[in-house]
Write a protein that holds these residues in place. Sequence first.
Motif, PDB file in Angstrom:
ATOM      1  N   GLU A  45       0.843  -1.197   0.000  1.00  0.00           N
ATOM      2  CA  GLU A  45       0.000   0.000   0.000  1.00  0.00           C
ATOM      3  C   GLU A  45       0.870   1.235   0.000  1.00  0.00           C
ATOM      4  OE1 GLU A  45      -3.575   0.103   2.371  1.00  0.00           O
ATOM      5  OE2 GLU A  45      -3.300   2.224   2.844  1.00  0.00           O
ATOM      6  N   ASN A  85       0.073   7.592   2.373  1.00  0.00           N
ATOM      7  CA  ASN A  85      -1.126   8.393   2.136  1.00  0.00           C
ATOM      8  C   ASN A  85      -0.931   9.535   1.147  1.00  0.00           C
ATOM      9  OD1 ASN A  85      -2.124   8.187   5.660  1.00  0.00           O
ATOM     10  ND2 ASN A  85      -2.376   6.710   4.012  1.00  0.00           N
ATOM     11  N   PHE A 128     -10.791   7.147   0.137  1.00  0.00           N
ATOM     12  CA  PHE A 128     -10.622   8.050   1.271  1.00  0.00           C
ATOM     13  C   PHE A 128     -11.710   9.116   1.125  1.00  0.00           C
ATOM     14  CE2 PHE A 128      -5.730   7.417   2.114  1.00  0.00           C
ATOM     15  CZ  PHE A 128      -5.951   6.067   2.348  1.00  0.00           C
ATOM     16  N   ASN A 141     -11.660   4.365   5.031  1.00  0.00           N
ATOM     17  CA  ASN A 141     -10.444   3.806   5.618  1.00  0.00           C
ATOM     18  C   ASN A 141     -10.470   3.890   7.135  1.00  0.00           C
ATOM     19  OD1 ASN A 141      -7.462   2.958   4.826  1.00  0.00           O
ATOM     20  ND2 ASN A 141      -7.323   4.367   6.579  1.00  0.00           N
ATOM     21  N   GLU A 142     -10.356   2.729   7.761  1.00  0.00           N
ATOM     22  CA  GLU A 142     -10.326   2.653   9.224  1.00  0.00           C
ATOM     23  C   GLU A 142     -11.383   3.538   9.870  1.00  0.00           C
ATOM     24  OE1 GLU A 142      -6.364   3.173  10.790  1.00  0.00           O
ATOM     25  OE2 GLU A 142      -5.649   1.313   9.896  1.00  0.00           O
ATOM     26  N   ASN A 184     -11.653  -1.842   5.983  1.00  0.00           N
ATOM     27  CA  ASN A 184     -10.477  -2.180   6.809  1.00  0.00           C
ATOM     28  C   ASN A 184     -10.597  -1.577   8.203  1.00  0.00           C
ATOM     29  OD1 ASN A 184     -10.070   0.494   5.929  1.00  0.00           O
ATOM     30  ND2 ASN A 184      -7.850   0.301   6.116  1.00  0.00           N
ATOM     31  N   ARG A 226      -3.478  -3.378  22.263  1.00  0.00           N
ATOM     32  CA  ARG A 226      -2.828  -2.768  23.432  1.00  0.00           C
ATOM     33  C   ARG A 226      -3.807  -2.406  24.551  1.00  0.00           C
ATOM     34  NH1 ARG A 226      -0.825   1.925  20.717  1.00  0.00           N
ATOM     35  NH2 ARG A 226      -1.622   1.152  18.747  1.00  0.00           N
ATOM     36  N   ASP A 238      -5.751  -4.132   9.673  1.00  0.00           N
ATOM     37  CA  ASP A 238      -4.490  -3.404   9.476  1.00  0.00           C
ATOM     38  C   ASP A 238      -3.596  -3.733  10.668  1.00  0.00           C
ATOM     39  OD1 ASP A 238      -5.706  -2.331   7.285  1.00  0.00           O
ATOM     40  OD2 ASP A 238      -6.038  -0.353   8.155  1.00  0.00           O
ATOM     41  N   ASP A 290       0.912  -4.126  15.289  1.00  0.00           N
ATOM     42  CA  ASP A 290       1.317  -4.347  16.678  1.00  0.00           C
ATOM     43  C   ASP A 290       2.088  -5.636  16.923  1.00  0.00           C
ATOM     44  OD1 ASP A 290      -0.070  -2.109  18.337  1.00  0.00           O
ATOM     45  OD2 ASP A 290      -1.548  -2.762  16.871  1.00  0.00           O
ATOM     46  N   GLU A 331      -3.035  -3.768   5.009  1.00  0.00           N
ATOM     47  CA  GLU A 331      -1.918  -3.015   5.594  1.00  0.00           C
ATOM     48  C   GLU A 331      -1.256  -3.863   6.661  1.00  0.00           C
ATOM     49  OE1 GLU A 331      -2.738   0.874   7.224  1.00  0.00           O
ATOM     50  OE2 GLU A 331      -4.404   1.163   5.858  1.00  0.00           O
TER      51      GLU A 331
HETATM   52  C1  N0T Z   1      -2.925   3.247   8.980  1.00  0.00           C
HETATM   53  C2  N0T Z   1      -1.615   3.918   8.616  1.00  0.00           C
HETATM   54  C3  N0T Z   1      -2.005   4.956   7.595  1.00  0.00           C
HETATM   55  C4  N0T Z   1       2.428   0.409  16.930  1.00  0.00           C
HETATM   56  C5  N0T Z   1      -0.767   4.496   9.703  1.00  0.00           C
HETATM   57  C6  N0T Z   1      -2.746   2.492  11.229  1.00  0.00           C
HETATM   58  C7  N0T Z   1      -3.112   4.263   6.856  1.00  0.00           C
HETATM   59  C8  N0T Z   1      -3.955   3.814   7.996  1.00  0.00           C
HETATM   60  N1  N0T Z   1      -3.329   3.374  10.319  1.00  0.00           N
HETATM   61  O1  N0T Z   1       0.466   4.866   9.157  1.00  0.00           O
HETATM   62  O2  N0T Z   1      -2.472   6.135   8.159  1.00  0.00           O
HETATM   63  O3  N0T Z   1      -3.816   5.043   5.938  1.00  0.00           O
HETATM   64  O4  N0T Z   1      -4.937   2.966   7.533  1.00  0.00           O
HETATM   65  C9  N0T Z   1      -3.113   2.856  12.625  1.00  0.00           C
HETATM   66  C10 N0T Z   1      -2.426   1.990  13.634  1.00  0.00           C
HETATM   67  C11 N0T Z   1      -1.093   2.516  14.080  1.00  0.00           C
HETATM   68  C12 N0T Z   1      -0.676   1.862  15.382  1.00  0.00           C
HETATM   69  C13 N0T Z   1       0.809   1.776  15.584  1.00  0.00           C
HETATM   70  C14 N0T Z   1       1.116   1.087  16.891  1.00  0.00           C
END
Ligand code: N0T
Length: 560
Positions: free
Chosen positions: A39, A42, A106, A181-182, A279, A285, A318, A321, A342
């Motif tokens: 992917e 952004n 998005f 997205n998320e 997604n 956590r 996604d 962790d 992701e």
């Molecule tokens: C994701 C990406 C981008 C260790 C973060 C993950 C993408 C989105 N989000 O770079 O923004 O577009 O879908 C969020 C989880 C991060 C947690 C890290 C903890």
Amino acid sequence: CFTLSAAVSAQKTLPHLQKKGTATQLIVNQKPFLVLGGELGNSSASSFQDIEREFPKLQKMELNTVLVPASWDLIEPEEGKFDFKIIDKAIDQARKNNLKIVFLWFGAWKNSMSCYAPLWFKKDYKKYPRAYTKAGKPLEIASSFSDQVFEADHKAYSQLVKHIAAVDKTENTVVMIQIENEIGMLEDARDYSKAANAAFSTQVPESLMKFLVKNKKDLHPSLSEKWGRQGFKTKGNWQEIFGADLFTDELFTAYSYALYVEKLAKTSRSLHDIPLFVNAAMNSRNRLPGQYPAGGPLAHLIDMWHSAAPTIDFLSPDLYDGDYANWVTKYRLHNNPLFVPEVKMTGNNGVQAFYSFGEHDAIGYSPFSIENNSEAGSKRLANAYSKLKQLTPILAKHQGQGLSKGLLFDQKNIERIINYDDLKITARHYFSLPWDARAKDGSVWPEGGGLILRLAKDEYLIAGSGIVLEFEKENEKKEILAKDLGEDGFVAQGGKDQKQNQWNGGKRAGIGTVDEIDINEDGSFKYIRRLNGDQTHQGRHVRIGVDDFQILHVKLYEYQ
Ligand code: N0T
């Protein structure tokens, strides 16, 4: 009659999902397709120069698919005026670099927030209202309860899909679309706008309750338990049916977002019928709903999503962790195929890809921010993906029948035992052998992983990196208590009886031949070299070191 069958076959030529045993396959141009993806970051596909610079790199990494943002603010900079040049550029570059595209809409929401809505939308907060916290604070999150928000998002999304349908009628460059997205509420677990409060305190929709009653046996255990605590009540408001807690707020949020997404999905399907998914950011956590994006397409909310958004094909995780195997297992369900849009880029993602396809019949795997992969990481991914490309037809042919298994090892989790009928395979991390200096010099062990595919009774493909496997017959050993024999064969002085495995009689499994191979496009095997002697510990094991991805063709035999 002719027109009907023509229409059916035209429809079938679009990318679509197809069940095969317990697997769900993505079919592209009439063939099963494993998404060997990545992917883009952004902001890495929002100019022509960036797209032209990045896409050739992706082909070098042996990706067959790139996940590309389709940003609302870029395609509708002025209300009602659409510009798809950036979309066309991505499609054009994908074709030039032999890539498929998964577009990521998005739209109203990106990681909970509404930052990808165009400025004209953001500024007109009276027309396009925000979600509110319990304390009444407006958030930069458009309210999913507003018809105007939906209309604006829906209009832009429909234009995008129409455009894709028009430019991609025959080539099938765009293989799937991710809607939003998320998604998820932050700060509080639900929207406290007036419309949301009204919906929350009224009866839970009958259609949802019917769905839950009908699927009672198949519900996600966490929902079943939660609903059960309230006595499986079927009439009442959200708190009466599910209890008065944060997780009920979250159920409500999931259901509301899913209702909204379903309307986009339905339109999408009617305009251009390709697979659609959503997604989720993980509830990792030990965070609570609202600390993580509440109500997203998370595994424990799958029934809310299925009930309200049946047109969505799957929910996908996604993963950032660690503990990869544990997280993907939550998303490979009887009612949800696994696709990982992701995952954190590690420089060693290939082993996880092998595991995902081998263990979970995954539709695809895709590290995030792929254009920023290191030189070493890019080479290694290319190595992994090129072998997976070769394996695709043979894996696809055997999918959904329990014939393949996945391996994923690190320093803490070094062994897995796998049974095929009476054959017992003990697979371990390659560094469980003392033969590589890095196994014992304090180095952090790289993840090792791979897949095993049973082709016939005594014939296997073993592929991946950083693994070693031994074969025996299930009952050829029995446990006994005996004095430990030292390496010299003498009982250690003063030694106590210990559990030991002793030969139990019967047939034994032997390694016949081990060939490193490539696989030709027609599925035949191309011999690279025979591995024997030191390379199989004189016929005792089959192994692949940590520095290379290989495909091994292994023939076993029985002796007595
Ligand atoms: C994701 C990406 C981008 C260790 C973060 C993950 C993408 C989105 N989000 O770079 O923004 O577009 O879908 C969020 C989880 C991060 C947690 C890290 C903890």
